[in-house]
Design a protein around this motif. Structure first.
Motif, PDB file in Angstrom:
ATOM      1  N   LEU A  67       0.866  -1.172   0.000  1.00  0.00           N
ATOM      2  CA  LEU A  67       0.000   0.000   0.000  1.00  0.00           C
ATOM      3  C   LEU A  67       0.907   1.227   0.000  1.00  0.00           C
ATOM      4  O   LEU A  67       1.541   1.543   1.007  1.00  0.00           O
ATOM      5  CB  LEU A  67      -0.915   0.000   1.224  1.00  0.00           C
ATOM      6  N   ARG A  68       0.979   1.904  -1.135  1.00  0.00           N
ATOM      7  CA  ARG A  68       1.912   3.021  -1.290  1.00  0.00           C
ATOM      8  C   ARG A  68       1.173   4.237  -1.834  1.00  0.00           C
ATOM      9  O   ARG A  68       0.326   4.127  -2.724  1.00  0.00           O
ATOM     10  CB  ARG A  68       3.046   2.629  -2.241  1.00  0.00           C
ATOM     11  N   HIS A  69       1.485   5.410  -1.315  1.00  0.00           N
ATOM     12  CA  HIS A  69       0.832   6.644  -1.746  1.00  0.00           C
ATOM     13  C   HIS A  69       1.277   7.032  -3.154  1.00  0.00           C
ATOM     14  O   HIS A  69       2.377   6.690  -3.592  1.00  0.00           O
ATOM     15  CB  HIS A  69       1.130   7.773  -0.768  1.00  0.00           C
ATOM     16  N   VAL A  70       0.409   7.779  -3.836  1.00  0.00           N
ATOM     17  CA  VAL A  70       0.712   8.223  -5.197  1.00  0.00           C
ATOM     18  C   VAL A  70       1.674   9.401  -5.184  1.00  0.00           C
ATOM     19  O   VAL A  70       2.653   9.437  -5.937  1.00  0.00           O
ATOM     20  CB  VAL A  70      -0.591   8.597  -5.936  1.00  0.00           C
ATOM     21  N   SER A  71       1.408  10.379  -4.319  1.00  0.00           N
ATOM     22  CA  SER A  71       2.231  11.589  -4.299  1.00  0.00           C
ATOM     23  C   SER A  71       2.226  12.179  -2.896  1.00  0.00           C
ATOM     24  O   SER A  71       1.480  11.728  -2.012  1.00  0.00           O
ATOM     25  CB  SER A  71       1.705  12.619  -5.299  1.00  0.00           C
ATOM     26  N   GLU A  72       3.023  13.225  -2.719  1.00  0.00           N
ATOM     27  CA  GLU A  72       3.088  13.897  -1.423  1.00  0.00           C
ATOM     28  C   GLU A  72       1.766  14.563  -1.068  1.00  0.00           C
ATOM     29  O   GLU A  72       1.526  14.903   0.093  1.00  0.00           O
ATOM     30  CB  GLU A  72       4.209  14.943  -1.430  1.00  0.00           C
ATOM     31  N   ALA A  73       0.895  14.764  -2.064  1.00  0.00           N
ATOM     32  CA  ALA A  73      -0.428  15.337  -1.791  1.00  0.00           C
ATOM     33  C   ALA A  73      -1.270  14.418  -0.909  1.00  0.00           C
ATOM     34  O   ALA A  73      -2.329  14.828  -0.424  1.00  0.00           O
ATOM     35  CB  ALA A  73      -1.150  15.617  -3.101  1.00  0.00           C
ATOM     36  N   PHE A  74      -0.802  13.214  -0.697  1.00  0.00           N
ATOM     37  CA  PHE A  74      -1.478  12.266   0.211  1.00  0.00           C
ATOM     38  C   PHE A  74      -1.794  12.921   1.555  1.00  0.00           C
ATOM     39  O   PHE A  74      -2.840  12.678   2.150  1.00  0.00           O
ATOM     40  CB  PHE A  74      -0.578  11.047   0.408  1.00  0.00           C
ATOM     41  N   VAL A  75      -0.902  13.764   2.043  1.00  0.00           N
ATOM     42  CA  VAL A  75      -1.049  14.325   3.382  1.00  0.00           C
ATOM     43  C   VAL A  75      -2.188  15.330   3.475  1.00  0.00           C
ATOM     44  O   VAL A  75      -2.550  15.759   4.577  1.00  0.00           O
ATOM     45  CB  VAL A  75       0.257  15.003   3.849  1.00  0.00           C
ATOM     46  N   GLU A  76      -2.776  15.708   2.365  1.00  0.00           N
ATOM     47  CA  GLU A  76      -3.792  16.750   2.386  1.00  0.00           C
ATOM     48  C   GLU A  76      -5.166  16.259   2.812  1.00  0.00           C
ATOM     49  O   GLU A  76      -6.027  17.062   3.157  1.00  0.00           O
ATOM     50  CB  GLU A  76      -3.887  17.401   0.999  1.00  0.00           C
ATOM     51  N   ASP A  77      -5.395  14.963   2.792  1.00  0.00           N
ATOM     52  CA  ASP A  77      -6.718  14.418   3.106  1.00  0.00           C
ATOM     53  C   ASP A  77      -6.621  13.414   4.253  1.00  0.00           C
ATOM     54  O   ASP A  77      -6.139  12.295   4.073  1.00  0.00           O
ATOM     55  CB  ASP A  77      -7.308  13.741   1.864  1.00  0.00           C
TER      56      ASP A  77
END
Length: 427
Positions: free
Chosen positions: A121-131
């Motif tokens: 399970l890996r995030h797509v981008s650093e924008a992950f932290v926004e939600d």
């Protein structure tokens, strides 16, 4: 104008799992063009449409920008120039950022298929932290996909979100939605472990997080730690295909043990009563449905007495049935027993221990409800014709209760050959 299957439908197909709901993203179209083709608009925050025949959801490709804390703190941009890669780039995990065109070709700009192969399970981008909802979603995915692990960089971002306070902006309804889906997954324990690993459990469910580090008597709980017991009990409920009401009851049944004074450890006398207000507070804070709340409170208050069902006299069994509101609402019995049985099986080495208490409660309830309460009431009313209303009602209630006790006693006497089992008294 091009349409692509996206998200869970593509992911689950690649995993060889049944595909339930199919979502689509549309690139190169305007809302007016969609309407002209017969699509019906349903989106509030951004353009989403229902297909005129299949009724599947079609969303226009969009980008998003963080404008404030929390789940709703975003602005969205839709127009025909937004590319598929841009739309996929705003998604949470690489395994959810895979698309498939109408000819079956896979579009995978963020290597989601590699992470599926690696079970990661890996995030797509650093924008992950926004939600902040993404913390809950990853925890839920961990509970559903039991052979997947959270990528270390993604876990680091989750911890960052907790530390920054972003997780505190979660709205109760969304927390419950994700929590309920996680509880109904194959391994609910993995959801709690994921939330603990990033520190979110202490912020979202502090009453639950407080159970770790609290010991129990090793004679009844070889796993000792109350938090570990909770994990085992939740998975036992999942193995038994228990309802959401039962699984929520397991989640809250031992909350009172965290409030036992340490000088009384490992015993937890009275933890059942202390669990009730904690369960109620948790349910109110997360706006848990009434059915889950009521079963949770009933199990928290009475699970030790259910475990002792084989030892109880007929009169005490009737009192227990009354407190559980089972004579009036017998449909609650299955959920209550499933939670209590999961509690009994949620102990190291006791996973397959027989639980005859369930049958004793079922027999007692059947016997208690066999009596003709109406006939008894009419008979007693005739005998008490000269009594005042209060005395008459008390006489009727007493006679009905005595009849129930006699019926339950007869049923117990008829099954004397049953051997008592280890019910898991966790006092």
């Amino acid at each position: 104008m091009k349409c692509y299957r996206v998200g869970g439908a593509v992911r689950d197909a690649l995993l060889g799992l049944p595909v339930k709901d199919v979502d689509w993203v549309v690139v190169g179209a305007t809302p007016e063009q969609m309407a002209a083709r017969g699509f019906r608009p349903v989106g509030k925050d951004f353009p989403v449409f229902l297909h005129p025949e299949t009724h599947e959801e079609y969303a226009l490709a969009r980008t998003e920008r963080k404008t404030a804390r929390g789940y709703h703190g975003f602005s969205f941009h839709c127009d025909p120039s937004v590319t598929l890669a841009q739309d996929l780039g705003r998604r949470d995990l690489t395994i959810n950022a895979i698309a498939q065109d109408e000819d079956g070709r896979i579009v995978d700009p963020y290597d989601g298929r590699k992470d599926i192969a690696a079970r990661q399970l890996r995030h797509v981008s650093e924008a992950f932290v926004e939600d902040p909802v993404r913390i809950l979603r990853i925890a839920r995915f961990a509970a559903r996909f039991t052979d997947f692990t959270i990528a270390p960089p993604t876990l680091a971002l989750m911890r960052e979100m907790v530390a920054s306070g972003e997780v505190d902006a979660l709205v109760p309804e969304r927390v419950w939605q994700e929590l309920a889906r996680g509880l109904m997954s194959a391994r609910p324990s993995r959801m709690l472990l994921a939330l603990r690993a990033c520190g979110a459990l202490a912020r979202i469910l502090p009453e639950v997080d407080a159970l770790w580090g609290v010991p129990q008597p090793i004679a009844h709980h070889p796993e000792v730690d109350t938090g570990v017991h909770l994990l085992l009990a939740l998975d036992a409920a999942a193995d038994a295909n228990a309802s959401l009401e039962s699984r929520f009851a397991v989640l809250v049944h031992d909350l009172g043990k965290a409030s036992t004074p340490p000088d009384e450890w490992p015993r937890h006398i009275g933890h059942e009563a202390r669990s009730v207000p904690l369960a109620l507070a948790l349910a109110e804070r997360l706006r848990v449905p009434a059915a889950c709340r009521d079963i949770g409170v009933a199990v928290a208050r009475e699970h030790a007495n259910v475990h002792r069902a084989l030892e109880l006299r007929a009169s005490t069994l009737v009192s227990l049935l009354e407190r559980l509101d089972l004579i009036r609402r017998p449909e609650r019995l299955d959920a209550i027993l499933a939670a209590c049985e999961a509690d009994a099986h949620g102990r190291t080495g006791r996973e397959k221990t027989p639980y005859p208490q369930s049958q004793r409660l079922r027999d007692a309830l059947d016997a208690a409800r066999e009596i003709d309460a109406g006939a008894i009431a009419r008979s007693q009313a005739e005998r008490a014709a000269h009594d005042d209303a209060r005395q008459r009602n008390e006489r009727i209630a007493r006679a009905i209760r005595e009849a129930r006790i006699a019926s339950v006693r007869a049923r117990i006497d008829a099954s004397r050959s049953e051997q008592p089992g280890d019910g898991g008294n966790d006092q």
